[in-house]
Design an enzyme around this catalytic site. Structure first.
Site, mmCIF file in Angstrom:
data_model
loop_
_atom_site.group_PDB
_atom_site.id
_atom_site.type_symbol
_atom_site.label_atom_id
_atom_site.label_comp_id
_atom_site.label_asym_id
_atom_site.label_seq_id
_atom_site.Cartn_x
_atom_site.Cartn_y
_atom_site.Cartn_z
ATOM 1 N N SER A 1 0.819 -1.205 0.000
ATOM 2 C CA SER A 1 0.000 0.000 0.000
ATOM 3 C C SER A 1 0.850 1.250 0.000
ATOM 4 C CB SER A 1 -0.911 0.006 1.230
ATOM 5 O OG SER A 1 -1.562 1.249 1.379
ATOM 6 N N TYR B 1 -2.959 -0.222 10.254
ATOM 7 C CA TYR B 1 -3.078 -0.916 8.963
ATOM 8 C C TYR B 1 -1.846 -0.675 8.102
ATOM 9 C CZ TYR B 1 -3.958 -1.252 3.994
ATOM 10 O OH TYR B 1 -3.807 -1.507 2.658
ATOM 11 N N LYS C 1 1.521 -3.233 6.639
ATOM 12 C CA LYS C 1 2.052 -3.387 5.282
ATOM 13 C C LYS C 1 3.562 -3.125 5.262
ATOM 14 C CE LYS C 1 -1.681 -4.472 2.997
ATOM 15 N NZ LYS C 1 -1.829 -5.788 2.331
#
Length: 329
Positions: free
Chosen positions: A117, A141, A145
């Site tokens: 991402s 989040y 990644k």
């Protein structure tokens, strides 16, 4: 080529599977269906289960020894949810990914494409980034990644697996044939909220209007999910070239055009019959100003450029929204 796709019953994973089929490759889907949809696996090789289930992975490779590569799309992805439940996000996105890559190595799968991402970046002064930009994720989040990318690079340095991380910007749209699309009826991203506002006849809320962008709203790089899917096919077919002789690498996947939330609203209103009105509100937990890519690495190494416009993405999102409930029962 036969390709294992974890999370292949989700929005992006299922579209990648469709693009693989269109290019003559055979996807093998692994999905727990926690957020994925069984309907997106129809007519495809499908195993329901967890990416950390070693016995299941062993069975998949025993039954499909021709698998040449894995595309790892399985993850939880909602930023505010990750703020509220960091333990759950680190467990699902990091701990299970570690188990998954271990199962790939044990079964002799030497190529992995990782769905990463662009949220891992600290944006530049003009909100653009390339692959050398500072990695400074601002939510649990996004940190999952970044942690996974570093973990996979460490593993690839000494183990018989190479990893290409594709850093997505902001996917919109649906499969052009409407085989798959965003399965969540009430998504948290801006375009999903716009469609929801239009369906309900209520104003759309811009969360955060004091960013140092040209109009105060956040900025994003909206890329059509079908373009993203085709980038994965290009990455599979040019995997060695994409790594440039290394064991791990990262490539941005975006349009190279920054679109503010206000500009997204204007584009949305240009393609609908009844324009959506706008209200303003404070930031949500984990919100960031955003960024767009200034990199041509994907074009140079993958021969990939996005073909769909933001208006195309909006139209396909609206087309999918109109049939989603029927398609997903």
């Amino acid at each position: 080529m036969k390709v294992l796709i974890s999370g292949g019953a989700g929005y992006i994973g299922s579209t990648v599977a469709s693009a693989c089929l269109a290019a003559g490759h055979t996807p093998v889907i692994l999905d727990s269906l926690v957020t994925g949809r069984r309907e997106f696996t129809e007519g495809r090789i499908f195993y329901r289960g967890d990416i950390a289930d070693g016995a299941l992975l062993d069975r998949i490779f025993a039954e499909h020894p021709e698998i040449e590569a894995a595309v790892h799309c399985a993850a939880l992805i909602v930023v505010p949810e990750s703020v509220a439940d960091p333990i759950g996000y680190y467990r699902a996105n990091v701990a299970k990914s570690l188990e998954f890559v271990g199962h790939l190595v044990r079964n002799g799968c030497e190529k992995m494409i990782f769905s990463s991402s662009a949220s891992i970046y600290r944006e530049g002064e003009d909100f653009s980034v390339d692959e050398q930009a500072v990695v400074a994720p601002q939510s649990p989040y996004a940190r999952t990644k970044a942690v996974c990318e570093a973990m996979f690079a460490d593993i690839a340095a000494t183990q018989p697996v190479r990893v290409l991380s594709l850093r997505y910007f902001n996917p919109i749209g649906a499969d052009p044939e409407l085989r798959t699309g965003l399965q969540v009826r009430r998504p948290t991203h801006a375009l999903g909220k716009l469609i929801e506002a239009q369906e309900e006849g209520v104003p759309f809320t811009i969360t955060g209007v004091d960013w140092p962008t040209r109009d105060g709203s956040g900025i994003r790089d909206y890329v059509h999910v079908w373009d993203l899917a085709k980038a994965h096919v290009a990455a599979l077919e040019r995997f060695d070239q994409a790594l440039e002789g290394g064991r791990s690498a990262a490539i941005n996947l975006g349009t190279g055009t920054g679109t503010t939330v206000r500009e997204l609203v204007a584009a949305f209103n240009s393609v609908v019959d009844v324009p959506v009105e706008v209200t303003e509100a404070a930031l949500r937990p984990g919100d960031v100003a955003g960024a767009y890519t200034r990199s041509d690495k994907a074009k140079r190494l993958l021969g990939w450029e996005p073909a769909q416009s933001i208006a195309d993405g909006i139209r396909d999102s609206l087309r999918w929204a109109a049939v989603r409930d029927e398609r997903l029962g």
